[in-house]
Design a protein around this motif. Structure first.
Motif, PDB file in Angstrom:
ATOM      1  N   LEU A   1      51.414 -24.932 -17.947  1.00 15.77           N
ATOM      2  CA  LEU A   1      52.776 -24.999 -18.492  1.00 15.77           C
ATOM      3  C   LEU A   1      52.746 -25.394 -19.970  1.00 15.77           C
ATOM      4  O   LEU A   1      53.433 -24.781 -20.806  1.00 15.77           O
ATOM      5  CB  LEU A   1      53.609 -26.003 -17.688  1.00 15.77           C
ATOM      6  CG  LEU A   1      55.001 -26.337 -18.228  1.00 15.77           C
ATOM      7  CD1 LEU A   1      55.865 -25.090 -18.333  1.00 15.77           C
ATOM      8  CD2 LEU A   1      55.681 -27.375 -17.347  1.00 15.77           C
ATOM      9  N   ALA A   2      51.939 -26.386 -20.319  1.00 19.64           N
ATOM     10  CA  ALA A   2      51.840 -26.798 -21.722  1.00 19.64           C
ATOM     11  C   ALA A   2      51.314 -25.648 -22.584  1.00 19.64           C
ATOM     12  O   ALA A   2      51.816 -25.396 -23.684  1.00 19.64           O
ATOM     13  CB  ALA A   2      50.921 -28.014 -21.851  1.00 19.64           C
TER      14      ALA A   2
ATOM     15  N   SER B   1      61.212 -30.045 -10.649  1.00 22.03           N
ATOM     16  CA  SER B   1      60.590 -29.100 -11.578  1.00 22.03           C
ATOM     17  C   SER B   1      59.930 -29.863 -12.716  1.00 22.03           C
ATOM     18  O   SER B   1      60.244 -31.026 -12.986  1.00 22.03           O
ATOM     19  CB  SER B   1      61.657 -28.151 -12.149  1.00 22.03           C
ATOM     20  OG  SER B   1      62.092 -27.259 -11.150  1.00 22.03           O
ATOM     21  N   LEU B   2      58.990 -29.212 -13.367  1.00 20.92           N
ATOM     22  CA  LEU B   2      58.379 -29.756 -14.577  1.00 20.92           C
ATOM     23  C   LEU B   2      59.088 -29.168 -15.793  1.00 20.92           C
ATOM     24  O   LEU B   2      59.437 -27.990 -15.808  1.00 20.92           O
ATOM     25  CB  LEU B   2      56.894 -29.394 -14.641  1.00 20.92           C
ATOM     26  CG  LEU B   2      55.945 -30.155 -13.715  1.00 20.92           C
ATOM     27  CD1 LEU B   2      54.548 -29.543 -13.803  1.00 20.92           C
ATOM     28  CD2 LEU B   2      55.896 -31.639 -14.077  1.00 20.92           C
ATOM     29  N   VAL B   3      59.287 -29.990 -16.806  1.00 21.40           N
ATOM     30  CA  VAL B   3      59.873 -29.526 -18.067  1.00 21.40           C
ATOM     31  C   VAL B   3      58.890 -29.845 -19.187  1.00 21.40           C
ATOM     32  O   VAL B   3      58.358 -30.955 -19.253  1.00 21.40           O
ATOM     33  CB  VAL B   3      61.225 -30.218 -18.332  1.00 21.40           C
ATOM     34  CG1 VAL B   3      61.740 -29.887 -19.729  1.00 21.40           C
ATOM     35  CG2 VAL B   3      62.246 -29.808 -17.281  1.00 21.40           C
ATOM     36  N   ALA B   4      58.626 -28.867 -20.031  1.00 19.02           N
ATOM     37  CA  ALA B   4      57.731 -29.073 -21.177  1.00 19.02           C
ATOM     38  C   ALA B   4      58.544 -28.946 -22.464  1.00 19.02           C
ATOM     39  O   ALA B   4      59.198 -27.936 -22.693  1.00 19.02           O
ATOM     40  CB  ALA B   4      56.605 -28.045 -21.180  1.00 19.02           C
TER      41      ALA B   4
ATOM     42  N   GLU C   1      52.240 -29.754 -30.103  1.00 19.96           N
ATOM     43  CA  GLU C   1      52.128 -30.733 -29.028  1.00 19.96           C
ATOM     44  C   GLU C   1      53.183 -30.439 -27.975  1.00 19.96           C
ATOM     45  O   GLU C   1      54.255 -29.902 -28.262  1.00 19.96           O
ATOM     46  CB  GLU C   1      52.292 -32.155 -29.552  1.00 19.96           C
ATOM     47  CG  GLU C   1      53.633 -32.428 -30.168  1.00 19.96           C
ATOM     48  CD  GLU C   1      53.961 -33.909 -30.256  1.00 19.96           C
ATOM     49  OE1 GLU C   1      53.213 -34.737 -29.748  1.00 19.96           O
ATOM     50  OE2 GLU C   1      55.013 -34.218 -30.847  1.00 19.96           O
ATOM     51  N   ALA C   2      52.873 -30.811 -26.747  1.00 20.76           N
ATOM     52  CA  ALA C   2      53.799 -30.622 -25.628  1.00 20.76           C
ATOM     53  C   ALA C   2      53.893 -31.918 -24.852  1.00 20.76           C
ATOM     54  O   ALA C   2      52.879 -32.550 -24.571  1.00 20.76           O
ATOM     55  CB  ALA C   2      53.308 -29.498 -24.717  1.00 20.76           C
ATOM     56  N   THR C   3      55.124 -32.324 -24.555  1.00 23.09           N
ATOM     57  CA  THR C   3      55.343 -33.490 -23.696  1.00 23.09           C
ATOM     58  C   THR C   3      55.977 -32.998 -22.408  1.00 23.09           C
ATOM     59  O   THR C   3      56.963 -32.256 -22.440  1.00 23.09           O
ATOM     60  CB  THR C   3      56.266 -34.510 -24.392  1.00 23.09           C
ATOM     61  OG1 THR C   3      55.778 -34.757 -25.715  1.00 23.09           O
ATOM     62  CG2 THR C   3      56.281 -35.827 -23.636  1.00 23.09           C
TER      63      THR C   3
END
Lengths: 153, 153, 153, 153
Positions: B73-74, B110-113, B128-130
């Motif tokens: 995902l990132a 769900s995952l959020v990036a 960068e991804a959080t």
């Protein structure tokens, strides 16, 4: 130059848990990661070698293997190498994974991960993984992972 | 302190390729990564936000999400953020991905990036991804990725 | 998109130790790192900004700043940001530092590090630092550091 | 397991520039980094070993060596290893350096860096460095660095 540099770079603290066999580790992997396509080829002496048969759904356009497949193989390989030292602990957690992609892997070959532990301390283990397309000389990726070990082991 | 630090940290060189819309990027993603479960929520201004609905096969024992799912995902999120700046270039290649796992993600969310570009140069982009479990405040992972851009763009 | 992403990304656990002032942190820095040229410009809210006046001996041929100087600044800046949250603990140890060099810093300007904590947990803190040549917009380097916090704090 | 994994992991493209001798590299280092305390002990075959005599000003409270000193040694060591393959090119630039601190180095011993190249491509080189306190078996730090090579070499 230091004599240290010529010696093996694996340095493991004393551990009480018995070191599992390849068969025991393979069984554990199958239970914990039922979807994994990774197979353990060798384990012990502070390292492990795993093989991942690339599935059609893991290919990217252009006939190469997707990045997360490689990252997952490195992660599982280091996890297996650590358990080969400290035993079948269920609570080993990946803390970080630093990944360098070096070359496009071949889409029609399995991936092989050669993993080597750099440190196995009381609460932290660090290792590196070099990935190859099976049968080819040039590595396709290199990873360094750090893992938190359960306290009180 | 420098005024620079208070400004936006996105710094993009001039590019000729038109910046694609969210819809164009979504179409592109569906063609290039047909298996992906990532959906683009926002893109532009040197960043992108993606959402990944976690599938049952992506869960680990204990009800948490597997590491490679988060890494994927990132990676896709940074790729989308870069294309949002430089256009729909097919030859953007991940060079490195450095990942810190911060907390167990919730298995039922769900995952959020949230991705933010740090540099978009002539041949290299860095971002960068959080990652978050949707609706929760604490980030579950943080990644820094570097990407090789096609020459002559 | 998750509301989480819009909020501040600093998430600190409750801590008993009092949060030190900028002056107390500066005194501490001078004692612990007597050779450092770093000065704290701001600290608090899960971050810190430091300034490093570049010395002649820190220049490289071509009039740019040497890499270890930048790495040291990022490391000290993250260390200060963490102490701004958890107190003046002497046993905070750098576990990893991941550094991306983005542009040549100007040899005739000070360096400024803008540090932001991503996680402050019970035993581990993670933060990022963006470095600038003072007065210029484009970041020259970006770092992510992880730090082991003393047990039982 | 693949035969590849048993072979040396150094894979260098053809290069026209002559490979410098240890003496030529030492002279180059002294000119480019006049302040460095690093000495080259060995170079060639895709690797290099360097020794750094720790100075009093490089010690931290507690009698250990400061982080930037170790990072600088790893960086210079990888730089030397790369020039050992591609020649004395002045325009090799560090792109990233990922550092794991493993143990406190001894303050009264020199540091030794054992560097090994993982890839030397046309525009990018990747290598790893393992650092020791001289005469001791356990590594104190591990680094992976990526370096941009000048175009048209």
């Amino acid at each position: 130059m230091s004599a240290a540099a010529h010696k093996s770079q694996v340095h493991t603290n004393m551990t009480q848990a018995p070191q599992p066999t390849l068969l025991e580790l393979s069984d554990f992997l199958e239970k914990e990661f039922p979807q994994t396509r990774c197979r353990i080829m060798a384990v012990g002496d502070g390292g492990a070698t795993l093989r991942h048969e690339v599935g059609v759904s893991e290919l990217r356009p252009g006939g190469t293997v997707s990045g997360p497949v490689m990252m997952g193989l490195a992660d599982v390989g280091l996890y297996v190498a650590i358990m080969g030292e400290v035993g079948l602990l269920p609570m080993i957690v990946t803390a970080s994974l630093n990944f360098n992609f070096l070359r496009k892997p071949a889409g029609d070959r399995s991936l092989v991960a050669v993993c080597r532990l750099i440190k196995v301390g009381r609460t932290l283990a660090v290792g590196e993984a070099t990935l190859y397309s099976e049968g080819l000389d040039d590595p396709v990726a290199h990873a360094v992972g750090t893992y938190a070990l359960p306290p009180g082991r």
